[in-house]
Structure formats: structure tokens, C-alpha cells
Design a protein around this motif. Structure first.
Motif, PDB file in Angstrom:
ATOM      1  N   GLU A 110     -51.428 -46.435  18.281  1.00  0.00           N
ATOM      2  CA  GLU A 110     -52.213 -45.240  18.449  1.00  0.00           C
ATOM      3  C   GLU A 110     -51.169 -44.049  17.927  1.00  0.00           C
ATOM      4  O   GLU A 110     -49.806 -44.181  17.785  1.00  0.00           O
ATOM      5  CB  GLU A 110     -52.339 -45.018  20.114  1.00  0.00           C
ATOM      6  N   GLY A 111     -51.769 -43.139  17.206  1.00  0.00           N
ATOM      7  CA  GLY A 111     -51.298 -42.238  16.354  1.00  0.00           C
ATOM      8  C   GLY A 111     -51.255 -40.747  17.195  1.00  0.00           C
ATOM      9  O   GLY A 111     -51.246 -40.748  18.543  1.00  0.00           O
ATOM     10  N   ALA A 112     -50.667 -39.601  16.500  1.00  0.00           N
ATOM     11  CA  ALA A 112     -50.502 -38.493  17.032  1.00  0.00           C
ATOM     12  C   ALA A 112     -51.578 -37.192  17.147  1.00  0.00           C
ATOM     13  O   ALA A 112     -51.325 -36.143  17.119  1.00  0.00           O
ATOM     14  CB  ALA A 112     -49.136 -38.028  16.306  1.00  0.00           C
ATOM     15  N   MET A 113     -52.833 -37.723  16.645  1.00  0.00           N
ATOM     16  CA  MET A 113     -53.901 -36.692  16.526  1.00  0.00           C
ATOM     17  C   MET A 113     -54.181 -36.284  17.828  1.00  0.00           C
ATOM     18  O   MET A 113     -55.414 -36.495  18.249  1.00  0.00           O
ATOM     19  CB  MET A 113     -55.031 -37.243  15.704  1.00  0.00           C
ATOM     20  N   THR A 114     -53.602 -35.809  18.610  1.00  0.00           N
ATOM     21  CA  THR A 114     -53.865 -35.295  19.967  1.00  0.00           C
ATOM     22  C   THR A 114     -52.659 -33.967  20.505  1.00  0.00           C
ATOM     23  O   THR A 114     -51.930 -33.634  19.573  1.00  0.00           O
ATOM     24  CB  THR A 114     -53.637 -36.389  21.074  1.00  0.00           C
ATOM     25  N   ALA A 115     -52.756 -33.710  21.360  1.00  0.00           N
ATOM     26  CA  ALA A 115     -51.799 -32.494  22.082  1.00  0.00           C
ATOM     27  C   ALA A 115     -50.618 -32.928  22.178  1.00  0.00           C
ATOM     28  O   ALA A 115     -49.508 -32.197  22.091  1.00  0.00           O
ATOM     29  CB  ALA A 115     -52.342 -32.054  23.223  1.00  0.00           C
ATOM     30  N   ARG A 116     -49.976 -34.206  22.527  1.00  0.00           N
ATOM     31  CA  ARG A 116     -48.776 -34.693  23.055  1.00  0.00           C
ATOM     32  C   ARG A 116     -48.596 -35.999  22.824  1.00  0.00           C
ATOM     33  O   ARG A 116     -49.678 -36.947  23.120  1.00  0.00           O
ATOM     34  CB  ARG A 116     -48.502 -34.480  24.574  1.00  0.00           C
ATOM     35  N   VAL A 117     -47.486 -36.524  22.259  1.00  0.00           N
ATOM     36  CA  VAL A 117     -47.119 -37.954  22.134  1.00  0.00           C
ATOM     37  C   VAL A 117     -45.657 -38.014  22.720  1.00  0.00           C
ATOM     38  O   VAL A 117     -45.048 -37.082  22.989  1.00  0.00           O
ATOM     39  CB  VAL A 117     -47.039 -38.380  20.529  1.00  0.00           C
ATOM     40  N   VAL A 118     -45.491 -39.382  23.106  1.00  0.00           N
ATOM     41  CA  VAL A 118     -43.925 -39.911  23.538  1.00  0.00           C
ATOM     42  C   VAL A 118     -43.614 -40.895  22.751  1.00  0.00           C
ATOM     43  O   VAL A 118     -44.353 -41.843  22.341  1.00  0.00           O
ATOM     44  CB  VAL A 118     -44.126 -40.357  25.105  1.00  0.00           C
ATOM     45  N   VAL A 119     -42.175 -40.785  22.193  1.00  0.00           N
ATOM     46  CA  VAL A 119     -41.682 -41.514  21.437  1.00  0.00           C
ATOM     47  C   VAL A 119     -40.073 -41.632  21.631  1.00  0.00           C
ATOM     48  O   VAL A 119     -39.609 -41.105  22.316  1.00  0.00           O
ATOM     49  CB  VAL A 119     -41.748 -41.298  19.961  1.00  0.00           C
ATOM     50  N   PRO A 120     -39.706 -42.948  21.379  1.00  0.00           N
ATOM     51  CA  PRO A 120     -38.216 -43.093  21.750  1.00  0.00           C
ATOM     52  C   PRO A 120     -37.439 -41.889  20.859  1.00  0.00           C
ATOM     53  O   PRO A 120     -37.583 -41.439  19.912  1.00  0.00           O
ATOM     54  CB  PRO A 120     -38.059 -44.599  20.772  1.00  0.00           C
ATOM     55  N   ARG A 121     -36.265 -41.789  21.573  1.00  0.00           N
ATOM     56  CA  ARG A 121     -35.278 -41.000  21.116  1.00  0.00           C
ATOM     57  C   ARG A 121     -34.782 -40.914  19.588  1.00  0.00           C
ATOM     58  O   ARG A 121     -34.796 -40.088  18.704  1.00  0.00           O
ATOM     59  CB  ARG A 121     -34.114 -41.080  21.923  1.00  0.00           C
ATOM     60  N   ASP A 122     -34.713 -42.289  19.085  1.00  0.00           N
ATOM     61  CA  ASP A 122     -34.458 -42.569  17.764  1.00  0.00           C
ATOM     62  C   ASP A 122     -35.217 -42.360  16.684  1.00  0.00           C
ATOM     63  O   ASP A 122     -35.176 -42.448  15.583  1.00  0.00           O
ATOM     64  CB  ASP A 122     -33.748 -43.851  17.679  1.00  0.00           C
ATOM     65  N   LYS A 123     -36.474 -42.052  17.139  1.00  0.00           N
ATOM     66  CA  LYS A 123     -37.686 -41.598  16.198  1.00  0.00           C
ATOM     67  C   LYS A 123     -37.791 -40.021  16.073  1.00  0.00           C
ATOM     68  O   LYS A 123     -38.667 -39.786  15.311  1.00  0.00           O
ATOM     69  CB  LYS A 123     -38.989 -42.250  16.862  1.00  0.00           C
ATOM     70  N   VAL A 124     -36.818 -39.280  16.692  1.00  0.00           N
ATOM     71  CA  VAL A 124     -36.993 -37.707  16.677  1.00  0.00           C
ATOM     72  C   VAL A 124     -36.264 -37.203  15.683  1.00  0.00           C
ATOM     73  O   VAL A 124     -34.838 -37.736  15.864  1.00  0.00           O
ATOM     74  CB  VAL A 124     -37.059 -37.345  17.929  1.00  0.00           C
TER      75      VAL A 124
END
Length: 340
Positions: A114-128
Motif C-alpha cells: 500500500e502507498g501513501a495517497m492518504t492522510a498519514r502513513v507509518v514507515v520504519p525509521r530507516d526509511k525516513v
């Protein structure tokens, strides 16, 4: 919260999805802008073999940190960030070689997950990735530009070399800017005069419209011995073959696009020209860093690249318009409303 979903080929709609909560080592990001990618368009057209339906698209991300899971360090709530949207296995040959972008089991947000075309996403720290120095909107341009920058790195372009970029969509423009950052002279080729005008303003030394006649002859008039490098960013049989025809002796070719059908080559030129032919997939963290540096130094680039900005409510209509008029848009951004 609301999200855009491609429910089936030719059908996109707004649905309700749960608000995600970060677990240990994860980061919640409030999305500000998400760009439509070429992979989103092929998914909408039913031509993306990697996607299953329904799928929330979107991996070109600009946002701010909403909350941090336990154990996350080095980030602050409210910080402007983008996301490295590729997830790799860490065990296959590519991962062991330090090239996770080419992971055998890669999963990209908006494609295999699933992608990010929404209001909020959660991802691992190393992806930020924090993006100080780049305006919030333009953070959504970092990922697509990085794909072109990665192709430039694959080509090992050096200062003073000549480069032909076939295709002036978002990825091709990334290759153009990455080549310029290396000190190369770039000729941009496309069917769209509008996209070529963007390439010219971004720094292309020459532009060639395919509608004006024989592309090979036009390039030969500028570079009688051919370019040092050709970067193919279209993904058609014609441009795959054209890259081999126009590159100079001992030249390098990098393919970013992929043709949808088998391509038959006259392999004699592989030998007689002693060519280096390489593929390029996704991007590395270092490519993201290079793009961030470039956009920091060239803040005008975003205004040249972004064709339209629409709301999430209008995102399905914008996707349909892009499908029907692909040459009219370089980059469409969807602006997401923050959660209350």
C-alpha cells in the motif's frame, strides 16, 4: 481517514481506511503532498504486472512527522521529511552486494504494498529522510528525480561528457538534472514540445522533438561522433533500439524504462561500437541525498516541473485526465489535508 485507491483498471475512488499507529521503531508521517508516478498510471491502465488490486498508490512523498514509535531517535515531531519507499529482503544477492534498490524481492509503496495517497502513513525509521533546505512541496519530487540520478550514477558520467536523454517525463528530467550536476552537456529528446521546454529551462543544451523528423540525423548534426552516453527513459521498442543507433563508439547506454514487448537487436553494434549497456532500477539513499543537494541549490526547478496540484477529492479525476492526455503533464501532485 480517506485514501485514494485504484480499485481495478480504469477505476479510482476515494475510500475510508484506518488511521495507522507507529509501533516500535516506526514513524507516523502526515502527508502534505504525494506525486503521481508513471507506475501509478500503468496500474490505472491495467498494464503494471507488479500490482494487484485494489491498491492505494503513491510513493513520491512530502510530509511532516506526526508521532514517533518507541526507540526512534534522531527525528522530531513536526520535522519535514520524505520517504525511501523501497522495501528489500536484506538477504538476496543484490542486498548482500550493497545494492538493495535491485532486491530480488523488492516491494515499493504503491505497487507491491500500500502507498501513501492518504492522510498519514507509518514507515520504519530507516526509511525516513529529513529534507532541510527543500521546500515542503518539492520534497515530493525527490524520489522521482532520484531514479534519474541513479541512472546517471550507473552511467558513470564524467564532467565534459555529452549525454542524450530519451524522454522528458519526470524520470528523464531527473536524469537531465543528474547529468548537469556531473558537469555533462545534455541533449533532451521527447515527443512533447511542452516537456522539452521544461528540459530547456532546466539546463538542456539542445532539445529535439521527435515530430521534427529523423532524431538520429538531428543528433548527428549536433554531435557528429555521437554522444558519450544515452539514457533511455521512455520504455518503448523504438527508443531501446534508437539508443544503440545514436550512441558513439565505446559509449554507454543506461535503460531506465522497460519495453512492454521483446526487443530484437542487431547485435553487431554491441561489438563494433564496444558498448557498455546497463539497466537502472529505483534509487539508493545516496541518490536521494544528491537530489536534495541539487534542489537546495536550484529551488526554481520545482516550479518548472510541477504541472498541476489537486486535492485528494479531485485525485481520481486528475488521474483520468493524465491517462487521456499524458503529454500535457510532467508532474501532478496531490495535496493531502492533515488529520485533525
Amino acid at each position: 481517514m480517506q485514501a485514494l485507491v485504484i480499485s481495478s483498471p480504469g477505476h479510482a475512488e476515494i475510500i475510508e481506511v484506518p488511521v495507522p499507529v507507529p509501533a516500535v521503531g516506526e514513524v507516523a508521517i502526515d502527508l502534505a503532498f504525494v506525486g503521481y508516478c508513471g507506475s501509478d498510471l500503468t496500474s490505472y491502465r491495467g498494464l503494471n504486472p507488479l500490482v494487484s488490486y485494489p491498491r492505494v498508490p503513491g510513493h513520491e512523498i512530502a510530509g511532516t512527522i506526526a508521532s514517533l514509535g518507541s526507540g526512534v531517535e534522531g527525528l522530531s515531531i513536526g520535522e519535514t521529511v520524505t520517504v525511501l519507499p523501497y522495501f528489500n529482503c536484506g538477504k538476496c544477492r543484490a542486498c548482500r552486494a550493497g545494492r538493495p534498490n535491485a532486491c530480488l524481492y523488492n516491494q515499493t509503496m504503491g505497487v507491491q504494498r500500500e502507498g501513501a495517497m492518504t492522510a498519514r502513513v507509518v514507515v520504519p525509521r530507516d526509511k525516513v529522510l529529513p529534507i532541510g533546505g527543500v521546500r515542503l512541496r518539492d520534497a515530493a519530487l525527490i524520489e522521482p528525480c532520484s531514479v534519474g540520478f541513479h541512472a546517471v550514477n550507473r552511467a558513470q558520467i564524467e564532467r565534459g561528457e555529452t549525454v542524450v536523454v530519451l524522454g522528458c517525463g519526470m524520470i528523464g528530467l531527473g536524469a537531465l538534472m543528474g547529468s548537469l550536476r556531473r558537469g555533462a552537456t545534455v541533449i533532451a529528446v521527447d515527443v512533447s514540445p511542452e516537456k522539452l521546454e521544461v528540459a530547456k529551462k532546466l539546463g538542456a543544451a539542445s532539445i529535439i522533438c521527435t515530430a521534427d523528423g529523423d532524431v538520429s540525423a538531428q543528433i548527428a548534426a549536433i554531435l557528429p561522433e555521437g554522444p558519450d552516453v544515452v539514457i533511455e527513459a521512455v520504455g518503448t521498442t523504438a527508443t531501446f533500439l534508437q539508443a544503440v543507433d545514436i550512441v558513439g563508439q565505446c559509449g554507454r547506454i543506461v535503460y531506465i524504462g522497460y519495453a512492454k514487448h521483446p526487443v530484437e537487436y542487431d547485435t553487431k553494434q554491441f561489438i563494433t561500437k564496444e558498448l557498455d549497456i546497463r539497466g537502472s532500477r529505483n534509487a539508493m539513499r545516496s541518490d536521494f541525498d544528491d537530489v536534495i543537494a541539487w534542489l537546495t541549490e536550484h529551488p526554481e526547478a520545482g516550479d518548472l516541473i510541477v504541472s498541476a496540484t489537486v486535492s485528494l477529492a479531485d485525485a481520481p479525476t486528475a488521474l483520468a485526465r493524465w491517462d487521456s492526455q499524458p503529454g500535457s503533464f510532467t508532474k501532478i501532485l496531490v495535496r493531502l489535508a492533515p488529520l485533525d
